[in-house]
Design an enzyme around this catalytic site. Structure first.
Site, PDB file in Angstrom:
ATOM      1  N   LYS A   1     -11.264   1.159   3.796  1.00  0.00           N
ATOM      2  CA  LYS A   1     -10.572   1.714   2.729  1.00  0.00           C
ATOM      3  C   LYS A   1     -11.573   1.795   1.572  1.00  0.00           C
ATOM      4  CE  LYS A   1      -6.356  -0.939   3.640  1.00  0.00           C
ATOM      5  NZ  LYS A   1      -5.897  -2.573   3.788  1.00  0.00           N
TER       6      LYS A   1
ATOM      7  N   GLN B   1      -6.004  -8.177   0.897  1.00  0.00           N
ATOM      8  CA  GLN B   1      -5.638  -7.892   2.340  1.00  0.00           C
ATOM      9  C   GLN B   1      -4.849  -8.974   2.966  1.00  0.00           C
ATOM     10  OE1 GLN B   1      -6.823  -5.134   3.973  1.00  0.00           O
ATOM     11  NE2 GLN B   1      -5.865  -5.777   5.571  1.00  0.00           N
TER      12      GLN B   1
ATOM     13  N   ASP C   1       0.329  -1.889  -2.487  1.00  0.00           N
ATOM     14  CA  ASP C   1       0.965  -1.830  -1.235  1.00  0.00           C
ATOM     15  C   ASP C   1       2.408  -2.065  -1.413  1.00  0.00           C
ATOM     16  OD1 ASP C   1      -0.728  -2.436   0.914  1.00  0.00           O
ATOM     17  OD2 ASP C   1      -1.264  -4.223   0.531  1.00  0.00           O
TER      18      ASP C   1
END
Ligand code: NAP
Length: 300
Positions: free
Chosen positions: A54, A98, A121
């Protein structure tokens, strides 16, 4: 093999190029650089690979990448304090924590601490509610990537029968919301669904997000249907040598591809789209935060 292969790798590369172009334009016209903060707690090897990837792709798109690697034993209060700091930082437009987090940390609490406008997200309850009610939201990256590939292949999805297998908060449920918003007739199947093959056989669009290697086979697929395989499963591959493994999806590719009209491969299908959509969401969040027009086609 009859099916068209939906090449997620190529599609994602195109999307990243559009994002990079828009980032450059944003810098030139407004002096703004989108910033993505990724927080990793602990040493989970798969998470470390994702976070590295990422960060690399964020920088390649011309954005700022801020990585926060915290020790496995980091107290929850410390993580929440970091999120507070990132929420207040005007250089940070997207925040991604994460998952999974270590057991002593309450994931729901952490997600709800993220400013919904920076929740790239799309897991914050506000974004879940906005998506469910058809309003402008931050949309979860994996289902967004699936939707983009479906729209690119079909044009309009209106009136198509879609079956989503799996009802997780990160894939199945938001996929349902997105397909419904595009006027599909959507069925969400799960582990208690009766006669799953018969349910799947009705579908013009099948999205499999189950986590069971090669569960969906060609005899489940309506001829000509589009199959989006979200699953990423590592299985033993003794044919490649002792101790070797390979990645497969939730769909048995060879048999499904002989019946389907189009299918995503694993790897190289949905997977690459997820990070491309994360970059797109960061750009979208940055444009919204600064009152700049969003590039069309980067979100739902
Ligand atoms: P999850 O949270 O474990 O959910 C799995 C879903 O599948 C559940 O709703 C479960 O039903 C259902 N299910 C399990 N066994 C079933 C069966 N025999 N028949 C029908 N439904 C069944 O998984 P997830 O997080 O959504 O992920 C699913 C897959 O996608 C995994 O392979 C994951 O690695 C992959 N994934 C890929 C990406 C990407 O970037 N490509 C991103 C996220 C996830 P119940 O609710 O009834 O238990």
């Amino acid at each position: 093999m009859a099916a068209t292969i939906l090449d997620g790798k190529a599609f994602a590369a195109g999307m990243r190029a559009s994002v990079a172009q828009q980032v450059a334009a944003l810098k030139a016209a407004h002096g703004i650089t989108p910033g993505l903060a990724v927080v990793l707690v602990g040493e989970d090897p798969a998470s470390q690979v994702y976070v590295r990837s990422k960060g690399k792709q964020t920088v390649e798109a011309g954005m700022n990448s801020y990585e926060h690697r915290l020790d496995e034993a980091t107290p929850q209060a410390e993580l929440l304090a970091l999120i507070g700091t990132l929420n207040d930082d005007p250089a940070v437009h997207g925040i991604l924590v994460q998952l999974p987090l270590p057991d002593h940390i309450d994931e729901d609490l952490v997600i709800s601490a993220i400013d919904p406008a920076k929740d790239v997200d799309g897991f914050h309850i506000s974004n879940v509610g906005l998506l469910a009610t058809g309003q402008k939201a931050m949309v979860p990256c994996t289902p967004l990537g699936c939707l983009m590939m479906l729209r690119a292949h079909h044009g309009s999805l209106s009136g198509l029968d879609a079956v989503v297998i799996g009802r997780s908060n990160i894939v199945g449920k938001p996929m349902f919301g997105l397909l419904l918003r595009d006027s599909c007739t959507v069925t969400v199947a799960h582990s208690r669904t009766r006669d799953l093959p018969a349910v799947v056989r009705r579908a013009d669009i099948v999205v499999a997000a189950v986590g069971r290697p090669e569960m969906v086979t060609g005899d489940w697929i309506k001829p000509g249907a589009t199959v989006i395989d979200v699953g990423i499963n590592r299985i033993d591959a003794p044919e490649r040598g002792e101790g070797k493994t390979r990645l497969v999806g939730d769909c048995h590719f060879e048999s499904c591809a002989t019946v389907a009209g189009a299918i995503t491969p694993v790897p190289g299908g949905v997977g690459p789209m997820t990070i491309a959509c994360l970059l797109a969401n960061t750009l979208t969040a940055c444009c919204r935060a600064n009152g700049v027009a969003e590039l069309q086609g980067l979100t739902a």
